[in-house]
Design an enzyme around this catalytic site. Structure first.
Site: not given
Length: 233
Positions: A145, A141, A37, A174, A78
């Site tokens: 989370k 953020y 998506t 990452v 995700n």
């Protein structure tokens, strides 16, 4: 235990970064179909993926995606945003916007797909968290989370009687677009995706994908000054 061979997966935010790597890794491990998506499905580049338009914070968009993906057995939440609003100085609307994407978005998607997973005989959900679920250095953020992590822990209990397992993936930096300006050691999306899918197949409750994440998780039982040295100054 969940078998990826022959599975049908849906990956939110599947056009780039960790999501893109997860789409590729799922096919490598034998998934028969992977819905990838994106807000703009034309950005999905994997040749075998099924592009699907989705804005996770929009209930009508979530409902439309669920109506098109009735064969899903694995859901991967995700998609996320990084606003990192400061709690004292930033507009409250920025904080709210981060929670809409990082907390309410995956909740809407999960609620839409749990009945589908149940009808298909049970399944697995992977929620992509962050080391910042445990480290409050990024304002809204980190808070969003942390809330998402708590959501996952609650959902895991609610989903078990329905035959659905849930794995939480925690990562540090990452090598993706989101961290392009960060000068620090980074994991590759491919390494993170491989560890995440190992966690699904083994039935792990949590996957800690790098040394920083493992160190921070281990330090949660210590005094806050251990994680926040500036408090001891």
């Amino acid at each position: 235990m969940t078998t990826l061979e022959g599975s049908v997966a849906l990956v939110t935010g599947g056009s780039r970064g960790i999501g893109k790597a997860l789409v590729a890794a799922l096919y490598e491990r034998g998934a028969t179909k992977v819905y990838a998506t994106a807000r703009d499905p034309r950005t999905v580049t994997h040749p075998d993926a099924v592009p699907l338009a989705l804005e996770v914070s929009d209930p009508s968009s979530v409902a439309a995606a669920a109506a098109q993906a009735q064969d899903v057995t694995i859901l991967i939440n995700n998609a996320g945003a990084s606003v990192s609003a400061n709690f004292l100085d930033s507009p409250v609307e920025d904080v709210r916007r981060e929670f809409e994407t990082n907390f309410y978005g995956p909740l809407l998607v999960t609620r839409a797909f749990v009945p589908i997973l149940e009808r298909n005989g049970g399944g697995h959900i992977l929620n992509v968290h962050s080391v910042l679920s445990w480290l409050g250095i990024a304002g809204s953020y980190s808070a969003s989370k942390a809330a998402f992590w708590s959501q996952s822990n609650s959902l895991r209990l609610d989903l078990k009687p329905r035959g659905i397992d849930l794995t939480g993936l925690h990562v540090g930096y990452v090598d993706t677009d989101m961290t392009a300006k960060v000068d620090a050691p980074k994991s590759t999306p491919e390494s993170v995706a491989a560890q995440a899918l190992d966690g699904i197949e083994s039935g792990a409750f949590e996957v800690l994908a790098d040394d920083v994440t493992r160190q921070v998780k281990a330090g949660l039982s210590a005094d806050p000054a251990v994680l926040y040295p500036q408090l001891a100054a």
